[in-house]
Design a protein around this motif. Structure first.
Motif, PDB file in Angstrom:
ATOM      1  N   TRP A 176       0.824  -1.210   0.000  1.00 25.28           N
ATOM      2  CA  TRP A 176       0.000   0.000   0.000  1.00 25.28           C
ATOM      3  C   TRP A 176       0.857   1.258   0.000  1.00 25.28           C
ATOM      4  CZ3 TRP A 176      -0.554   3.251   4.559  1.00 25.28           C
ATOM      5  CH2 TRP A 176      -1.388   4.356   4.341  1.00 25.28           C
ATOM      6  N   LYS A 177       1.892   1.281   0.835  1.00 22.43           N
ATOM      7  CA  LYS A 177       2.749   2.463   0.913  1.00 22.43           C
ATOM      8  C   LYS A 177       3.398   2.770  -0.436  1.00 22.43           C
ATOM      9  CE  LYS A 177       3.791   1.995   5.840  1.00 22.43           C
ATOM     10  NZ  LYS A 177       4.822   1.692   6.862  1.00 22.43           N
ATOM     11  N   MET A 178       3.870   1.727  -1.123  1.00 21.75           N
ATOM     12  CA  MET A 178       4.534   1.935  -2.413  1.00 21.75           C
ATOM     13  C   MET A 178       3.538   2.387  -3.485  1.00 21.75           C
ATOM     14  SD  MET A 178       7.751   1.493  -1.965  1.00 21.75           S
ATOM     15  CE  MET A 178       7.449   2.299  -0.394  1.00 21.75           C
ATOM     16  N   GLN A 179       2.364   1.771  -3.519  1.00 25.08           N
ATOM     17  CA  GLN A 179       1.363   2.130  -4.535  1.00 25.08           C
ATOM     18  C   GLN A 179       0.823   3.538  -4.307  1.00 25.08           C
ATOM     19  OE1 GLN A 179       0.489   0.211  -7.222  1.00 25.08           O
ATOM     20  NE2 GLN A 179       1.967  -1.339  -6.604  1.00 25.08           N
ATOM     21  N   ARG A 180       0.542   3.868  -3.053  1.00 28.47           N
ATOM     22  CA  ARG A 180       0.020   5.212  -2.762  1.00 28.47           C
ATOM     23  C   ARG A 180       1.079   6.279  -3.026  1.00 28.47           C
ATOM     24  NH1 ARG A 180      -4.231   7.641   0.417  1.00 28.47           N
ATOM     25  NH2 ARG A 180      -3.587   9.684   1.163  1.00 28.47           N
ATOM     26  N   ASP A 188      11.666  -6.164  -6.860  1.00 32.64           N
ATOM     27  CA  ASP A 188      10.945  -5.835  -5.625  1.00 32.64           C
ATOM     28  C   ASP A 188       9.476  -6.259  -5.769  1.00 32.64           C
ATOM     29  OD1 ASP A 188      10.238  -4.851  -3.167  1.00 32.64           O
ATOM     30  OD2 ASP A 188      10.280  -2.740  -3.757  1.00 32.64           O
ATOM     31  N   PRO A 189       9.207  -7.571  -5.858  1.00 31.38           N
ATOM     32  CA  PRO A 189       7.831  -8.029  -6.101  1.00 31.38           C
ATOM     33  C   PRO A 189       6.858  -7.645  -5.007  1.00 31.38           C
ATOM     34  CG  PRO A 189       9.271  -9.867  -5.493  1.00 31.38           C
ATOM     35  CD  PRO A 189      10.168  -8.686  -5.736  1.00 31.38           C
ATOM     36  N   LYS A 190       7.334  -7.452  -3.771  1.00 33.00           N
ATOM     37  CA  LYS A 190       6.435  -7.093  -2.674  1.00 33.00           C
ATOM     38  C   LYS A 190       5.817  -5.702  -2.848  1.00 33.00           C
ATOM     39  CE  LYS A 190       8.557 -10.062   0.835  1.00 33.00           C
ATOM     40  NZ  LYS A 190       9.212 -10.120   2.167  1.00 33.00           N
ATOM     41  N   ALA A 191       6.434  -4.879  -3.694  1.00 33.46           N
ATOM     42  CA  ALA A 191       5.862  -3.550  -3.963  1.00 33.46           C
ATOM     43  C   ALA A 191       4.616  -3.642  -4.834  1.00 33.46           C
ATOM     44  CB  ALA A 191       6.898  -2.649  -4.625  1.00 33.46           C
TER      45      ALA A 191
END
Length: 493
Positions: free
Chosen positions: A125-129, A282-285
């Protein structure tokens, strides 16, 4: 051995009684509230409070009976409702990190899958936002380009109104198209004609899904998704509509991929495609095509529904209060005149217009129950214990109508936002965009749209009801609170 003998002599009735008692005891043990948990109406065994209304007015009545922090049970899930400015501020602002997660919402999880921006959590969420925030501000030169897009779209909107030649018409999809075109320019790199059948169908599918999502039958799916997946109900329409919308969005992404130039990004989609390549390690992003489609859906809904619905409420109030409409027009004539378009530089000089827009947002109460949140850790709120993982719903209507914060909370009164000298004043209890870490991502864009579209419409037209057809000021409760469909006449000034 004794238990075996008892079972041996049970008949069908005995078995049914035994199973019923067993289920009731299991339900009591499984759904026992933690110590010092918020109070609420007694839940039914197995079902919980599923027959309690899901609308914000019912929640207001329950808060008056049980206090500003109370609970309900939907099936086996406990939900805490937070009411009043004081308690909502405590939850969202003072305890910034305590209630910032999103729960799994079965009704929406089928489509949004806890990816994208609105319904994701944690690092993803932090990366997408962060990406969306950065590129919405930065793309195409930032704020001034967005402002120019809104000014251009306001011209198209007023031309569409003028074509009606003063005859009655429903402004709903004119306004939704205008607002939708602003975010479309940012995301897709182009706008849609007001007669584009595909885009109009997209808007209608989304409107239907938003309305149905707030119904009691649709929310039963959230309480018992396993059961209701096999039963008829509005959840099937909601899911079908979102599938059709995502099909439309996927085609836009595919078209971008065919002529995408990483060195010359045209819009949000192009920029996101570049980010996918740069985030391979960085797949978790969560940067991938599936997340891109959900992000577009997030941005499109957030960038269309609330602002368009607010503008519909604005027309309802202007028609019902013609004396307020006249005062807004007098301020427009004094500050802007008729020779040029309104722009954001005019806003500081137009306190009354700004107050009317804010009062429209307050009384219009577009998202009365906000969007569900979840306790990210064990917390205390209003003296009650809130365990980690508990669903939290903030009743924003009780903030916007709080009798301790607003002089005439149930009336349309622009004076709520004016000081004794007639200058605009901010109010802390003004929370139509929610607050805290999950506040609306598109708040700044929405503020620009509301000011420019509203002043442009009232600069060009005087709005009135058709004879005998005054628009109702009672709304329809879906996921958002929107006006009933109405007709209006737009007379050139």
């Amino acid at each position: 051995m004794i238990i075996y003998k008892v079972f041996e002599f049970l008949d069908l009735t005995g078995w049914l009684v035994f199973i019923s008692v067993f289920l009731l005891v299991a339900d009591m043990i499984r759904n026992r509230s933690p110590p010092n948990f918020p109070p609420g109406p007694r839940p039914l065994p197995l079902l919980g409070n599923v027959f309690t209304g899901v609308d914000f007015k019912t929640m207001i009545k329950l808060s008056e009976e049980y206090g500003p922090v109370f609970s309900l049970r939907r099936g086996s899930e406990r939900v805490v409702f937070v009411s009043s400015y004081k308690m909502v501020k405590e939850a969202l602002v003072n305890q910034l990190d305590s209630f910032a997660d999103r729960p799994i919402i079965p009704l929406f999880h089928v489509v949004f899958k806890a990816i994208g921006i609105a319904l994701s959590n944690g690092y993803l969420w932090k990366m997408q936002r962060k990406f969306a925030n950065t590129h919405l501000r930065q793309f195409g030169g930032g704020k001034k380009t967005l402002e120019k897009n809104i000014e251009q779209e306001s011209t198209f909107l007023c031309e569409a109104f003028q074509e009606k030649q003063g005859m009655p018409f429903n402004p709903h999809y004119f306004l939704k198209t205008a607002v939708g075109n602003v975010i479309s320019c940012v995301v897709f790199g182009h706008r849609f004609d007001y007669r584009d059948d595909n885009f109009q169908n997209l808007l209608r599918l989304d409107n239907e899904a938003v309305l149905l999502s707030g119904t009691a039958r649709a929310q039963l799916y959230d309480a018992f998704p396993g059961l209701f997946s096999y039963l008829p109900g509005p959840h099937h329409t909601i899911h079908a509509n979102y599938r059709a919308i995502t099909d439309f969005l996927e085609k836009e992404v595919e078209a971008h991929q065919k002529n995408w130039d990483p060195e010359d990004p045209r819009d949000f989609i192009d920029t996101y495609l570049t980010e996918i390549g740069q985030r391979m390690d960085d797949p978790k992003a969560g940067f991938n095509i599936e997340s891109l489609v959900v992000c577009i859906l997030d941005l499109f809904e957030a960038g269309t529904e609330s602002a368009a619905t607010t503008l519909r409420w604005a027309l309802v109030y202007m028609v019902n209060y013609p004396e307020i409409q006249e005062k807004v027009q007098a301020e427009i004539d004094r500050v802007i005149g008729q020779s040029r378009q309104p722009n954001m530089a005019d806003r500081p000089d137009m306190p009354y217009t700004e107050a009317v827009i804010h009062e429209t947002q307050r009384l219009g109460n577009i998202v009365p129950l906000g969007f569900p949140k979840m306790a990210s850790k064990d917390s205390t709120l209003g003296g009650y214990f809130i365990p980690k993982g508990t669903v939290i719903i903030t009743n924003l209507a009780t903030v916007l109508f709080d009798k301790n914060e607003w002089e005439t909370p149930d009336s349309f009164n622009p004076g709520h936002f004016l000081d004794s000298q007639g200058q605009f004043r901010k109010r802390e209890a003004f929370m139509p965009f929610s607050a805290g870490r999950r506040a609306c991502l598109g708040e700044n864009l929405a503020r620009m749209e509301l000011f420019i579209f509203f002043t442009s419409m009232l600069q060009r037209f005087t709005f009135s009801p058709p004879p005998g057809e005054m628009p109702s000021m009672e709304g329809l409760m879906g996921f958002t609170y929107s006006p009933e469909e109405f007709l209006v006449q737009a007379h050139l000034r």
